[in-house]
Design a protein around this motif. Structure first.
Motif, PDB file in Angstrom:
ATOM      1  N   THR A 247       1.749  -3.130  -0.614  1.00 36.36           N
ATOM      2  CA  THR A 247       1.249  -1.836  -1.078  1.00 36.36           C
ATOM      3  C   THR A 247      -0.105  -1.519  -0.445  1.00 36.36           C
ATOM      4  O   THR A 247      -0.802  -2.403   0.063  1.00 36.36           O
ATOM      5  CB  THR A 247       1.081  -1.813  -2.605  1.00 36.36           C
ATOM      6  N   CYS A 248      -0.503  -0.257  -0.527  1.00 34.85           N
ATOM      7  CA  CYS A 248      -1.799   0.162   0.022  1.00 34.85           C
ATOM      8  C   CYS A 248      -2.958  -0.539  -0.685  1.00 34.85           C
ATOM      9  O   CYS A 248      -3.901  -1.007  -0.032  1.00 34.85           O
ATOM     10  CB  CYS A 248      -1.955   1.678  -0.093  1.00 34.85           C
ATOM     11  N   GLN A 249      -2.907  -0.607  -2.006  1.00 33.89           N
ATOM     12  CA  GLN A 249      -3.985  -1.268  -2.749  1.00 33.89           C
ATOM     13  C   GLN A 249      -4.100  -2.730  -2.369  1.00 33.89           C
ATOM     14  O   GLN A 249      -5.202  -3.252  -2.161  1.00 33.89           O
ATOM     15  CB  GLN A 249      -3.746  -1.139  -4.251  1.00 33.89           C
ATOM     16  N   ALA A 250      -2.967  -3.402  -2.286  1.00 35.52           N
ATOM     17  CA  ALA A 250      -2.986  -4.817  -1.924  1.00 35.52           C
ATOM     18  C   ALA A 250      -3.506  -5.007  -0.500  1.00 35.52           C
ATOM     19  O   ALA A 250      -4.253  -5.947  -0.222  1.00 35.52           O
ATOM     20  CB  ALA A 250      -1.585  -5.408  -2.059  1.00 35.52           C
ATOM     21  N   ALA A 251      -3.132  -4.116   0.399  1.00 37.21           N
ATOM     22  CA  ALA A 251      -3.613  -4.209   1.785  1.00 37.21           C
ATOM     23  C   ALA A 251      -5.130  -4.066   1.835  1.00 37.21           C
ATOM     24  O   ALA A 251      -5.811  -4.791   2.569  1.00 37.21           O
ATOM     25  CB  ALA A 251      -2.944  -3.143   2.645  1.00 37.21           C
ATOM     26  N   ARG A 252      -5.682  -3.138   1.061  1.00 40.80           N
ATOM     27  CA  ARG A 252      -7.136  -2.957   1.049  1.00 40.80           C
ATOM     28  C   ARG A 252      -7.843  -4.187   0.486  1.00 40.80           C
ATOM     29  O   ARG A 252      -8.895  -4.590   0.986  1.00 40.80           O
ATOM     30  CB  ARG A 252      -7.501  -1.713   0.236  1.00 40.80           C
TER      31      ARG A 252
END
Length: 380
Positions: A247-252
């Motif tokens: 996910t985007c949050q996890a990637a950040r």
């Protein structure tokens, strides 16, 4: 089947906090589980619940430990349904706080001796035995010659070693590490990370470490939970999570700063809408749930004009023109922001200062380096 002395810590925790609900489940067996996330996401509250400093609203926390006869003994730390909540002293959990929590009016030796507790009230530990145990710990953690110093007379690294020595003198069943390097100068961190890695490998106990530092998590933890606002975003083996954060949050949280919404134009091709409609080819198929892509700042390859021309006919070329870049010099890296918003880190030596030689006419990203992400950015 667990081998003798092996332990398995399992936790299912729910607790209402001021701004959100903490909901977390995990198990860890004789290794270090990292909980990685920003400040205020519920990491430290999780440790406090395991240690018995606070109780969850609902859930269960238990430790299973292999016995000599091959059976497995379960010790329940907390169970909301059965109304079980062991006091901290009965959980036999070693907790390393951010500030190490050494007693300021005790010497190093006295601090470590304070960790040697009487397990059986029928057998009192003599001062001699406590002193012997403290000497063993001082030898192990290279504190010889410092036994008569007070915490205020120690460096940050010495304080950490003293705190770890006291923690291990306690002979805990579980280790809890709360941001163990947060109060330390940068130049000390690498040496002490290696020391802690060796400790975690040798002590063979379940350990949980909370941190907001992805490098610490990657180096010390075999498995990770990625958290935001009390919720687990992703979990799994550390290397796999960094390679595929989902996910985007996890990637950040794992350090990816280049993230763009996409419009699919083929099974393996997308237009990156936040990077000027850049067309890119991916290694994996772009399925329906994929709403964004990510590229880590180190995953670009610099190309000359001739090299770019040779690749230009390939579908997987993924060529990126470098126009009007903004360049910032760091001691060992260049930070380069492209006109379309992409951010590139390029290694350098301390002796290189010539910006004119830094930026090539083209960059390329390998299709395998493009992260396919579920777009969760609107969820907060």
């Amino acid at each position: 089947m667990m081998e003798e002395n092996e332990g398995l810590l399992t936790a299912h925790i729910q607790k209402a906090l001021k701004e959100y609900q903490l909901t977390i489940s995990f198990s860890v067996k004789n290794g270090c589980l990292g909980i990685l996330g920003p400040s205020g996401c519920g990491k430290s509250m999780t440790l406090k619940s395991i240690a018995g400093i606070t109780d969850p609203d609902f859930g269960r926390i238990c430790l299973q430990k292999a016995q000599e006869d091959g059976t497995c003994l379960e010790q329940v730390f907390f169970d909301s349904k059965k109304r079980i909540s062991l006091p901290p002293r009965k959980r036999k959990v070693g907790y390393l706080f951010q500030n190490y929590a050494l007693f300021p009016n005790m010497t190093v030796e006295e601090n470590i001796m304070a960790g040697v507790v009487n397990r059986d009230r029928k057998k009192e530990d003599t001062c001699k035995n406590k002193k012997k145990r403290a000497q063993e710990m001082m030898e192990r953690f290279r504190l010889k010659g410092l036994e008569n110093r007070y915490p205020g007379q120690l460096s940050g690294g010495q304080q950490q070693r003293a705190a770890l020595a006291r923690l291990l003198a306690y002979e805990p069943q579980v280790l809890l590490l709360d941001e163990p390097f947060s109060a330390m100068d940068a130049y000390l961190k690498e040496e002490l990370r290696m020391e802690l890695a060796n400790l975690l490998e040798s002590c063979r106990k379940p350990a949980v470490m909370v941190t907001h530092d992805r490098d610490e998590a990657y180096q010390l933890c075999s498995h990770l939970l990625l958290m935001s606002r009390g919720t687990v975003l992703a979990s799994g083996e550390t290397r796999e999570l960094f390679q595929n954060p989902v996910t985007c949050q996890a990637a950040r949280i794992t350090g990816c700063k280049n993230i763009s919404r996409i419009r699919p134009v083929g099974p393996y091709q997308v237009l990156a809408m936040d990077w000027g409609g850049l067309k890119l080819t991916t290694k994996k198929p772009v399925t329906e749930e994929i709403g964004a892509i990510g590229i880590r700042a180190h995953d670009f390859t610099a190309l000359s004009g001739q090299e770019a021309e040779e690749l230009s006919g390939r579908e997987d070329a993924n060529l990126i023109p470098v126009r009007n870049p903004r360049i910032s010099e760091m001691p060992f890296e260049w930070y380069i922001t492209l006109e379309n918003g992409l951010w590139w880190k390029r290694e350098k030596t301390i002796y290189c200062h010539d910006k004119m030689k830094v930026v090539p006419p083209w960059l390329r990203v390998d299709p395998e380096a493009i992260l396919l992400l579920k777009d969760d950015r609107t969820k907060g």
